[in-house]
Design an enzyme around this catalytic site. Sequence first.
Site, PDB file in Angstrom:
ATOM      1  N   GLU A   1       9.023   1.572  11.168  1.00 29.84           N
ATOM      2  CA  GLU A   1      10.177   2.443  10.894  1.00 29.84           C
ATOM      3  C   GLU A   1       9.631   3.868  10.871  1.00 29.84           C
ATOM      4  O   GLU A   1       8.932   4.254   9.932  1.00 29.84           O
ATOM      5  CB  GLU A   1      10.788   2.096   9.525  1.00 29.84           C
ATOM      6  CG  GLU A   1      11.382   0.706   9.437  1.00 29.84           C
ATOM      7  CD  GLU A   1      12.723   0.588  10.151  1.00 29.84           C
ATOM      8  OE1 GLU A   1      13.286   1.622  10.546  1.00 29.84           O
ATOM      9  OE2 GLU A   1      13.185  -0.548  10.321  1.00 29.84           O
TER      10      GLU A   1
ATOM     11  N   LYS B   1       0.876  -1.174   0.000  1.00 28.87           N
ATOM     12  CA  LYS B   1       0.000   0.000   0.000  1.00 28.87           C
ATOM     13  C   LYS B   1       0.920   1.232   0.000  1.00 28.87           C
ATOM     14  O   LYS B   1       1.341   1.695   1.061  1.00 28.87           O
ATOM     15  CB  LYS B   1      -0.904  -0.035   1.237  1.00 28.87           C
ATOM     16  CG  LYS B   1      -2.195   0.724   1.134  1.00 28.87           C
ATOM     17  CD  LYS B   1      -2.050   2.191   0.857  1.00 28.87           C
ATOM     18  CE  LYS B   1      -1.497   2.965   2.004  1.00 28.87           C
ATOM     19  NZ  LYS B   1      -1.161   4.372   1.656  1.00 28.87           N
TER      20      LYS B   1
ATOM     21  N   GLU C   1      10.051  16.556  14.600  1.00 31.90           N
ATOM     22  CA  GLU C   1      10.557  16.299  13.250  1.00 31.90           C
ATOM     23  C   GLU C   1       9.941  17.311  12.287  1.00 31.90           C
ATOM     24  O   GLU C   1       8.719  17.403  12.168  1.00 31.90           O
ATOM     25  CB  GLU C   1      10.189  14.871  12.840  1.00 31.90           C
ATOM     26  CG  GLU C   1      10.837  14.459  11.541  1.00 31.90           C
ATOM     27  CD  GLU C   1      10.453  13.044  11.120  1.00 31.90           C
ATOM     28  OE1 GLU C   1       9.253  12.719  11.128  1.00 31.90           O
ATOM     29  OE2 GLU C   1      11.371  12.269  10.780  1.00 31.90           O
TER      30      GLU C   1
ATOM     31  N   CYS D   1      14.240  10.533   7.024  1.00 34.14           N
ATOM     32  CA  CYS D   1      14.045  10.165   8.429  1.00 34.14           C
ATOM     33  C   CYS D   1      15.365  10.146   9.177  1.00 34.14           C
ATOM     34  O   CYS D   1      15.399  10.371  10.383  1.00 34.14           O
ATOM     35  CB  CYS D   1      13.359   8.810   8.516  1.00 34.14           C
ATOM     36  SG  CYS D   1      14.233   7.537   7.593  1.00 34.14           S
TER      37      CYS D   1
HETATM   38  P1  NAD Z   1       2.582   9.023   7.028  1.00 30.45           P
HETATM   39  O1  NAD Z   1       2.675   8.371   8.359  1.00 30.45           O
HETATM   40  O2  NAD Z   1       1.641  10.147   6.874  1.00 30.45           O
HETATM   41  O3  NAD Z   1       2.172   7.958   5.922  1.00 30.45           O
HETATM   42  C1  NAD Z   1       2.948   6.790   5.687  1.00 30.45           C
HETATM   43  C2  NAD Z   1       2.057   5.730   5.065  1.00 30.45           C
HETATM   44  O4  NAD Z   1       1.095   5.296   6.028  1.00 30.45           O
HETATM   45  C3  NAD Z   1       1.259   6.200   3.869  1.00 30.45           C
HETATM   46  O5  NAD Z   1       1.179   5.146   2.938  1.00 30.45           O
HETATM   47  C4  NAD Z   1      -0.112   6.514   4.472  1.00 30.45           C
HETATM   48  O6  NAD Z   1      -1.149   6.422   3.524  1.00 30.45           O
HETATM   49  C5  NAD Z   1      -0.233   5.460   5.540  1.00 30.45           C
HETATM   50  N1  NAD Z   1      -1.027   5.823   6.729  1.00 30.45           N
HETATM   51  C6  NAD Z   1      -1.088   7.020   7.350  1.00 30.45           C
HETATM   52  N2  NAD Z   1      -1.869   6.941   8.452  1.00 30.45           N
HETATM   53  C7  NAD Z   1      -2.297   5.650   8.533  1.00 30.45           C
HETATM   54  C8  NAD Z   1      -3.124   4.936   9.445  1.00 30.45           C
HETATM   55  N3  NAD Z   1      -3.663   5.535  10.509  1.00 30.45           N
HETATM   56  N4  NAD Z   1      -3.351   3.609   9.230  1.00 30.45           N
HETATM   57  C9  NAD Z   1      -2.789   2.989   8.179  1.00 30.45           C
HETATM   58  N5  NAD Z   1      -2.012   3.625   7.260  1.00 30.45           N
HETATM   59  C10 NAD Z   1      -1.754   4.938   7.442  1.00 30.45           C
HETATM   60  O7  NAD Z   1       4.090   9.437   6.667  1.00 30.45           O
HETATM   61  P2  NAD Z   1       4.614  10.203   5.354  1.00 30.45           P
HETATM   62  O8  NAD Z   1       4.287  11.648   5.497  1.00 30.45           O
HETATM   63  O9  NAD Z   1       4.208   9.486   4.123  1.00 30.45           O
HETATM   64  O10 NAD Z   1       6.190   9.985   5.507  1.00 30.45           O
HETATM   65  C11 NAD Z   1       7.004  10.774   6.293  1.00 30.45           C
HETATM   66  C12 NAD Z   1       7.297  10.098   7.617  1.00 30.45           C
HETATM   67  O11 NAD Z   1       7.912   8.829   7.388  1.00 30.45           O
HETATM   68  C13 NAD Z   1       8.301  10.868   8.457  1.00 30.45           C
HETATM   69  O12 NAD Z   1       7.898  10.884   9.799  1.00 30.45           O
HETATM   70  C14 NAD Z   1       9.584  10.067   8.302  1.00 30.45           C
HETATM   71  O13 NAD Z   1      10.506  10.234   9.339  1.00 30.45           O
HETATM   72  C15 NAD Z   1       9.076   8.685   8.201  1.00 30.45           C
HETATM   73  N6  NAD Z   1      10.058   7.811   7.549  1.00 30.45           N
HETATM   74  C16 NAD Z   1      10.715   6.879   8.306  1.00 30.45           C
HETATM   75  C17 NAD Z   1      11.669   6.051   7.731  1.00 30.45           C
HETATM   76  C18 NAD Z   1      12.370   5.005   8.538  1.00 30.45           C
HETATM   77  O14 NAD Z   1      12.886   4.073   7.943  1.00 30.45           O
HETATM   78  N7  NAD Z   1      12.416   5.092   9.851  1.00 30.45           N
HETATM   79  C19 NAD Z   1      11.942   6.158   6.369  1.00 30.45           C
HETATM   80  C20 NAD Z   1      11.264   7.106   5.617  1.00 30.45           C
HETATM   81  C21 NAD Z   1      10.301   7.923   6.226  1.00 30.45           C
END
Ligand code: NAD
Length: 486
Positions: free
Chosen positions: A253, A179, A387, A288
């Site tokens: 992550e 997804k 962040e 991240c």
């Molecule tokens: P996000 O949490 O808004 O979304 C990530 C994914 O989760 C998307 O596919 C979204 O549609 C889905 N999602 C969101 N809320 C959900 C829920 N309640 N239930 C199920 N699915 C849900 O994050 P983003 O804005 O896409 O990405 C940025 C974030 O990702 C930052 O906080 C960054 O630090 C983190 N990140 C972490 C790593 C790591 O490896 N630790 C790597 C890349 C990004």
Amino acid sequence: MTDVVVYEKLFIGGRWTGPAGPEAIEVVSPVTEQVVGRVPHAAPADVDAAVAAAREAFDHGPWPRMSITERAEVVLRIKDALAARHVELAELVTLQNGSPMLFSVRGQALSAVGVFATALDAATKLTEEDRRQGTGGPVLVRREPLGVVAAITPWNVPQLTIAAKLAPALLAGCTVILKPSPETPLDALWLADLCAEAGLPPGVLSVLPAGRETSAHLVAHPGIDKVAFTGSVDAGKAIMAAAAANLTRVSLELGGKSAAIVLDDADLSVAVPAIVGGTCAANSGQACIALTRVLVPAGRYDEFAAALSAALGGLAVGDPADPATVVGPMVSERQRDRNLEYIRIGREEGAAVLTGGGVPAGMETGWYVEPTLFGEVTNDMRIAREEIFGPVVCLIRYGTEDEAIAIANDSDYGLSGAVFTADAERGTEVARKVRTGTITVNGFRLDLAAPFGGYKQSGIGRELGPEGLDAYFEYKTVNLPSPART
Ligand code: NAD
């Protein structure tokens, strides 16, 4: 004008299938603010169909019953296809999220290839069964594929985060429902074709671009055995809470607020380029693992403030397709506004803008933010604790080495970090004391062969390396009869 990339169908259980509902996702270019892509938005009914296909493939299909060596042949074909088409992939990622091509080729596309390569390497060294002498007799310890995996990924490094889940899950014998984020659905659907051409059996992979609601339906689905998630802390918490209902396994992550500790003997000519590479030049700061808190000794504060201001202020900001661009736009208007809001908060909190601090002159179209360095930051300020996810860096003064370690550890996060020093032994000793999943001495590096993940609210579990592969198995203990009793 760029052609719009259109997908009319979803990839469900290995087949291109018309979506259950009429909803679509429009991908908007962060550079032109024009629509550059359109794909179906998966509905809960599409999730149900994908889970049914994945369940059938896992419970009765050939994939989990093949040997790792047999599965590795298919995964190797995926890796080779990705490698052969990595420039096309980098361009597709850049089109959607504005990642500078300079970063996109290596940090997005080739990193994904590298993840497949290291997962394949780990798989060839793995034993599926070990015989041991237990306390009560001989024991057979088996690694069995964990089951149906929901892989939920973000937009910032979409293919890297997909590869870190898909490669080990497939090698372990799991089936996968991917997804991707609604900001970056195109590269995920593009990958579906590559996987189909590589010969994945029916049901093993589905790709369903969708927003939160459909994603939450997937997480709560009783047919799922594991959720492998990369994204924000808030979403991670919601996913863990939802997964608790069925005790679905989770790996998370999440975000970071990592510290670069500059020790008093550090070589400025080593530290400054690495900090630039680990902040604004890392996917325009949308990483991240970004080193967003730079801790410098009081005696060298002015020197580093000047050098970092000059280096960050001199970065080329512009069209990510231009190979000279180091900092591109933010992925979306929302992310641009989030950065500008934190810059406002930093000023209000009393931090000093040493360079940047707004939208670059003449770049009102596209979601650009100037590389920004805040000086006079204290670790209790919101800009040092939360962040921001963009090209905004905090410079924090410290007294003793112990104080630097304490500041680095005074964070809800623990994902990445760096130590700069003329003495590698001293740097390694400091690295041991920082509570974080990855830390680099005299550099900024994500090593694709080593475990990666977070302490504290940066996540649960590890991806990459042999540990990342192990996360897709269940262990089974078979107590064998003692020779004397047979
Ligand atoms: P996000 O949490 O808004 O979304 C990530 C994914 O989760 C998307 O596919 C979204 O549609 C889905 N999602 C969101 N809320 C959900 C829920 N309640 N239930 C199920 N699915 C849900 O994050 P983003 O804005 O896409 O990405 C940025 C974030 O990702 C930052 O906080 C960054 O630090 C983190 N990140 C972490 C790593 C790591 O490896 N630790 C790597 C890349 C990004």
